[in-house]
Every structure is written in structure tokens, then in C-alpha cells.
Write a protein that holds these residues in place. Structure first.
Motif: not given
Length: 401
Positions: A24, A269, A288, A274, A26-27
């Protein structure tokens, strides 16, 4: 927990426990792992939202997984001594497994291969310093007496090409190529013309655009990642001699934990926030883009061979689902015998909704004539809709406020 909209796929050359891992983005949590061998560089791809394929590192076969199964199978045994070093598929058009064409236009090894987003063209780059633009319709042809030729030959690099990226807009896309000659070049795919050449002080090993194509991101052999604005620098897109100095025109990702070895994989992304990078320093990093800070580091067991951000296939997290159409074993020979199935001259295409249409390209049967008439009528309808939409937009834009 709901399935993520995007997933991170990565592989390395040193892991003994798995071939590819799904994270994932994001995590940073690991979601799935696929076992069986090691994937070669730039060979990991998702096919039709149902299969995961990769070329086995240093071997002459292709691994395939159903997205719900964690153990891979050998999909194709190719004729030795050839080994598969790259893998790139159309989104939904592998149906019969028959070998359609063999291209031998490069003079040295092919290092990178990418399709356009509409699958109408693909671009190949090689150690012969050339990038070739191929039209798929000219490559998949039935007249075997004429060898396919590339649509354009892009020959402005002076050293081997290391990576390339095709932007959006199909045949009207822009293409970026990276090279050991310390340049990244941006081309117009439709004409093959050079639009921009960006000069760096290091060899460039990877390249990608953001989805809006405002920026081009370049991975260096020294572990740095460069961000170049295409909007502020490209004042005249027809200036083929335009070159920029790295110290004045790029912004480098800043972090105390930069890659310690060459950056071989880059991906952005869907929302353009990202940046993913993979390196021979055995790490995958998420950045970022706005702040240019590293926000996550994923450690691997060997040099990273693949690292991509891709939309999460719907079937990936449904353990009871199975592919709608089985994937056939790939043929090793260009001219398959009739016992392999299918009639001579028959082309089978898999559509996006998993329906199959077989069309005989020889003869002029009534069914073919009817289908052609239907398609011509549909084209005219779409042209009228497009004109109506254009007229409406023009009226809205020119309407006094």
C-alpha cells in the motif's frame, strides 16, 4: 479495511522468499507476495487486470500468476539460448498465445520497451543508441514476406539508452528517453522530432513524467533524482538544439537518506503527489513531490529490478475470483501449425469486457461486410457527437458574461 485505489509493485534480484511484493503506497504495509524465482529488470507487468507476469531473471521463460494466487507458474519456454530481459504487454490483447512477429531492427540488445496508453504504438530503446517507434498494426501483419519497419528512428543519443517513458494521448504522445550520454531527450511520437534535450552531469538510468506532464523526473547513476519543469523550460517546442544546464534548471529531491547507488526505477502516482524510486542500493523510496522529502523507505534483499505504482486491479483482493478467460501457453514458433488451433488468417482479439471476436481477414463473407457497414455507421455517429460537443463548448466559451 477497504482495498487501496493504487498499489506499489516491487521486485529485487536477491530475495529467496518471494518474487514480487505488493504494498500500500500510503501506509507502506505489505499486502501480497508472489513466490517463484526473481524478476528481471523492467519485466514486471499486470495483464488485463487478471494476471501478473514477469521474465525470469537470467532464464528463458516467463513467470505468470493469477492475481489471487501467490505461487507462480512457467508460462512460456522460449527457444534457447535466448533469455527474456524485457516484458511489455498490451492491456487486453493476449488471446491465442501465437507468436505474431519477430523484430530484429536493433543492432544491439534492447534495454527498454513501452506501449502508448492506447496500445497503437510501442517504443523500443537499445544499446545501439537508437529509440524506434513501431506501429502495432504494421508489426502484427499477415504478409510474412515483408519484415516490419519502424515508423520513426530516433537517433540523437550518443551512448546506450537506459530507459524511456511514453506519455498520454496515444499516437500524439511525447516520449522521454534517458541515456548514458548524460542526457534526457523529449520527442514527439507522431513525427519522431526531437523537442528538448536536457544535459546532466551524471549518467541517467531512469525517467518518467508526472500524469499532467508538467515535470520529467530523472534518476541518476549517483543516486540523485532530478525534477525538471517542462513548462518553464520549453518555450519553443520546435527548438531542437535547446539544452539546459543541470545546476539551473533542475530541482533535486532533498533528503538525508538519498539513494546510495543508481536509481533504476521511477513511477508517479495517479494524482501526481507521490514519486516512487527503486535503486541498486536495495531500497524503494516514496517521495512527496511538493516538499521533495522522502516519506517512506522499503528495504529489499537485493538490487531493485522493478518498482511501479499502478491502479489496484479489482480481482487482486478477491480470493474467490478467477480470470474470465484462461491465458494460453505462448508459442515458440512464428508459423504455428494448424493443429495449434484456429484457422489460417484468423485474428482473435480480446476486448475489455472479456468478449472475444474472431474475424477472418481473408475472403469477403457477408458477415464481414455487415460488420464493416455497422462500424462505418458508428464512426459517423461518433463524428457527429464530437462536432456537437465542440459547437456547444465553443458557444459556452464565447458566451458574454
Amino acid at each position: 479495511m477497504a482495498a487501496p485505489l493504487e498499489v506499489l509493485l516491487s521486485s529485487d534480484s536477491g530475495s529467496q522468499l518471494w518474487n514480487c511484493t505488493v504494498f500500500d503506497p500510503h501506509s507502506g504495509s505489505s499486502l501480497l507476495s508472489y513466490r517463484g524465482g526473481n524478476s528481471g529488470a523492467r519485466s514486471l507487468t499486470v495483464l488485463g487486470g487478471e494476471y501478473l507476469l514477469s521474465a525470469q531473471l537470467g532464464k528463458n521463460f516467463i513467470n505468470v500468476w493469477e492475481l489471487q494466487r501467490k505461487v507462480g507458474q512457467h508460462l512460456a519456454q522460449l527457444s534457447p539460448p535466448r533469455s527474456v530481459c524485457l516484458l511489455c504487454f498490451l492491456t487486453d490483447q493476449v488471446c491465442t498465445g501465437k507468436l505474431q512477429s519477430v523484430l530484429s531492427r536493433h543492432y544491439q540488445d534492447v534495454t527498454c520497451l513501452k506501449f502508448t496508453d492506447d496500445s497503437s504504438h510501442f517504443v523500443s530503446g537499445g544499446k545501439d543508441n537508437l529509440a524506434l517507434v513501431w506501429s502495432l498494426s504494421s508489426v502484427v501483419q499477415l504478409d510474412v514476406s515483408h519484415a516490419p519497419e519502424p515508423r520513426h528512428i530516433m537517433s540523437r543519443h550518443s551512448l546506450p539508452i537506459t530507459d524511456l517513458h511514453c506519455g498520454l494521448m496515444g499516437a500524439q504522445a511525447r516520449v522521454a528517453t534517458a541515456s548514458l550520454d548524460q542526457t534526457v531527450k523529449v520527442w514527439e511520437l507522431s513525427s519522431g522530432e526531437l523537442l528538448l534535450s536536457i544535459l546532466f552531469d551524471v549518467e541517467i538510468m531512469s525517467v518518467t513524467f508526472d500524469p499532467a506532464e508538467y515535470f520529467v523526473f530523472c534518476g541518476g547513476s549517483d543516486g540523485n533524482i532530478f525534477q525538471v519543469s517542462l513548462c518553464s523550460q520549453v518555450r519553443n517546442m520546435n527548438d531542437h538544439k535547446l539544452k539546459t544546464d543541470v545546476g539551473k534548471t533542475t530541482r533535486v529531491m532533498k533528503s538525508s537518506c538519498l539513494h546510495r547507488n543508481m536509481v533504476t526505477c521511477l513511477s508517479v502516482s495517479m494524482d501526481g503527489t507521490l514519486l516512487l524510486s527503486g535503486s541498486h542500493d536495495e531500497t524503494v523510496r516514496l517521495w512527496d513531490i511538493q516538499s521533495k522529502q522522502s516519506i517512506r523507505c522499503l528495504t529489499h534483499k537485493g538490487p531493485v529490478t522493478n518498482a511501479i505504482i499502478t491502479p489496484a486491479p479489482a480481482n487482486m483482493f478477491l480470493p474467490d475470483s478467477r480470470p474470465a478467460v484462461p491465458l494460453p501457453r505462448f508459442s515458440r514458433h512464428l508459423h504455428a501449425s494448424e493443429s495449434d488451433g484456429g484457422e489460417p488468417g484468423e485474428v482473435c482479439v480480446r476486448l475489455r469486457l472479456h468478449t472475444q471476436v474472431s474475424a477472418s481477414v481473408f475472403g469477403d463473407g457477408e458477415n464481414t461486410k455487415v460488420r464493416i457497414a455497422e462500424l462505418e455507421e458508428e464512426v459517423q455517429t461518433l463524428k457527429k457527437m464530437n462536432k456537437d460537443l465542440y459547437d456547444f463548448s465553443s458557444q459556452m466559451l464565447t458566451k458574454p458574461t
